[in-house]
Design a protein around this motif. Structure first.
Motif, PDB file in Angstrom:
ATOM      1  N   ARG A 104      50.700  -1.759  19.388  1.00 56.49           N
ATOM      2  CA  ARG A 104      51.358  -1.367  20.633  1.00 56.49           C
ATOM      3  C   ARG A 104      52.686  -2.096  20.734  1.00 56.49           C
ATOM      4  O   ARG A 104      52.826  -3.189  20.182  1.00 56.49           O
ATOM      5  CB  ARG A 104      50.524  -1.777  21.847  1.00 56.49           C
ATOM      6  N   PRO A 105      53.635  -1.550  21.477  1.00 55.93           N
ATOM      7  CA  PRO A 105      54.848  -2.326  21.734  1.00 55.93           C
ATOM      8  C   PRO A 105      54.461  -3.637  22.437  1.00 55.93           C
ATOM      9  O   PRO A 105      53.530  -3.669  23.253  1.00 55.93           O
ATOM     10  CB  PRO A 105      55.658  -1.429  22.667  1.00 55.93           C
ATOM     11  N   ALA A 106      55.154  -4.695  22.102  1.00 55.15           N
ATOM     12  CA  ALA A 106      54.832  -6.011  22.649  1.00 55.15           C
ATOM     13  C   ALA A 106      54.965  -6.028  24.168  1.00 55.15           C
ATOM     14  O   ALA A 106      56.018  -5.715  24.712  1.00 55.15           O
ATOM     15  CB  ALA A 106      55.713  -7.079  22.029  1.00 55.15           C
ATOM     16  N   ALA A 107      53.879  -6.383  24.846  1.00 61.63           N
ATOM     17  CA  ALA A 107      53.876  -6.544  26.292  1.00 61.63           C
ATOM     18  C   ALA A 107      53.454  -7.965  26.658  1.00 61.63           C
ATOM     19  O   ALA A 107      53.326  -8.297  27.823  1.00 61.63           O
ATOM     20  CB  ALA A 107      52.929  -5.532  26.929  1.00 61.63           C
ATOM     21  N   SER A 108      53.213  -8.774  25.632  1.00 58.64           N
ATOM     22  CA  SER A 108      52.834 -10.170  25.824  1.00 58.64           C
ATOM     23  C   SER A 108      53.771 -11.029  24.974  1.00 58.64           C
ATOM     24  O   SER A 108      54.572 -10.507  24.210  1.00 58.64           O
ATOM     25  CB  SER A 108      51.377 -10.386  25.390  1.00 58.64           C
ATOM     26  N   ASP A 109      53.641 -12.329  25.112  1.00 57.24           N
ATOM     27  CA  ASP A 109      54.484 -13.224  24.321  1.00 57.24           C
ATOM     28  C   ASP A 109      54.242 -13.010  22.830  1.00 57.24           C
ATOM     29  O   ASP A 109      53.119 -12.749  22.398  1.00 57.24           O
ATOM     30  CB  ASP A 109      54.192 -14.679  24.655  1.00 57.24           C
ATOM     31  N   CYS A 110      55.316 -13.117  22.071  1.00 55.42           N
ATOM     32  CA  CYS A 110      55.248 -13.038  20.615  1.00 55.42           C
ATOM     33  C   CYS A 110      55.896 -14.297  20.061  1.00 55.42           C
ATOM     34  O   CYS A 110      56.981 -14.699  20.503  1.00 55.42           O
ATOM     35  CB  CYS A 110      55.954 -11.784  20.100  1.00 55.42           C
ATOM     36  N   HIS A 111      55.237 -14.910  19.104  1.00 56.72           N
ATOM     37  CA  HIS A 111      55.652 -16.204  18.565  1.00 56.72           C
ATOM     38  C   HIS A 111      56.162 -16.036  17.135  1.00 56.72           C
ATOM     39  O   HIS A 111      55.563 -15.304  16.347  1.00 56.72           O
ATOM     40  CB  HIS A 111      54.467 -17.167  18.594  1.00 56.72           C
ATOM     41  N   TYR A 112      57.230 -16.756  16.802  1.00 62.38           N
ATOM     42  CA  TYR A 112      57.868 -16.701  15.488  1.00 62.38           C
ATOM     43  C   TYR A 112      57.907 -18.125  14.937  1.00 62.38           C
ATOM     44  O   TYR A 112      58.843 -18.875  15.221  1.00 62.38           O
ATOM     45  CB  TYR A 112      59.273 -16.107  15.609  1.00 62.38           C
ATOM     46  N   PRO A 113      56.908 -18.525  14.149  1.00 58.25           N
ATOM     47  CA  PRO A 113      56.796 -19.926  13.750  1.00 58.25           C
ATOM     48  C   PRO A 113      57.881 -20.437  12.812  1.00 58.25           C
ATOM     49  O   PRO A 113      58.116 -21.647  12.780  1.00 58.25           O
ATOM     50  CB  PRO A 113      55.420 -19.993  13.076  1.00 58.25           C
ATOM     51  N   ASP A 114      58.562 -19.564  12.078  1.00 58.04           N
ATOM     52  CA  ASP A 114      59.530 -20.031  11.083  1.00 58.04           C
ATOM     53  C   ASP A 114      60.957 -20.132  11.601  1.00 58.04           C
ATOM     54  O   ASP A 114      61.809 -20.721  10.941  1.00 58.04           O
ATOM     55  CB  ASP A 114      59.543 -19.094   9.867  1.00 58.04           C
ATOM     56  N   VAL A 115      61.239 -19.509  12.734  1.00 53.03           N
ATOM     57  CA  VAL A 115      62.607 -19.463  13.246  1.00 53.03           C
ATOM     58  C   VAL A 115      62.612 -19.829  14.728  1.00 53.03           C
ATOM     59  O   VAL A 115      61.581 -19.800  15.391  1.00 53.03           O
ATOM     60  CB  VAL A 115      63.256 -18.069  13.034  1.00 53.03           C
ATOM     61  N   ASP A 116      63.772 -20.142  15.262  1.00 47.29           N
ATOM     62  CA  ASP A 116      63.926 -20.534  16.664  1.00 47.29           C
ATOM     63  C   ASP A 116      63.981 -19.281  17.529  1.00 47.29           C
ATOM     64  O   ASP A 116      65.027 -18.926  18.079  1.00 47.29           O
ATOM     65  CB  ASP A 116      65.189 -21.383  16.837  1.00 47.29           C
TER      66      ASP A 116
END
Length: 149
Positions: A119-131
């Motif tokens: 689904r399109p993101a409707a909650s927080d999405c985390h990117y561990p490798d980048v800021d």
């Protein structure tokens, strides 16, 4: 007619990532199949990665499941636990809320193709490798310290 004509669906390499994270998406091309099929409950994308391409910045979602099916070629699934080759017929599942940052990387000399379902993101999405962090409240990408771009 249920069969989709892929050639009739726009292929793009747009991204919502802000610079400098957007540049890495130049070798990813996708077609949004769900809108063309009249599907509203989940998204389906037909994705082609050129050699050297990545599917996304490595990420995980608080509230959205993801599922991938490799159709053609080969990519490497990069996740918290290591790397796994993905070949035609291979599937990978990413349950919501599990902090397992993942993406696909094409390290071969030919394109690979896969289907991504979610689904399109409707909650927080985390990117561990980048800021980078997708803030669900604002719908905007922010830095991990919550400052804007």
């Amino acid at each position: 007619m249920p069969k989709l004509d892929l050639d009739a669906i726009e292929q793009t390499n747009r991204t919502g990532y802000p610079p400098p994270y957007a540049e890495a998406m130049a070798k990813r091309h996708f077609r949004r199949l769900a809108p063309a099929a009249g599907i509203e409950d989940f998204g389906v994308s037909h994705v082609v990665l050129e050699p050297g391409g990545i599917s996304s910045q490595r990420h995980w979602h608080d509230g959205e499941d993801e599922f991938v099916v490799m159709l053609d070629g080969e990519a490497v699934l990069v996740e918290e636990g290591g790397e796994t080759a993905m070949r035609p017929g291979d599937c990978a599942a990413f349950p919501k809320g599990v902090p397992n940052g993942h993406h696909l990387v094409n390290r071969t000399d030919r394109p690979c193709t896969f289907i991504a379902v979610g689904r399109p993101a409707a909650s927080d999405c985390h990117y561990p490798d980048v800021d980078l962090h997708l803030d669900a409240n604002s719908g905007a990408f922010v830095r991990k310290d919550s400052s804007g771009f």
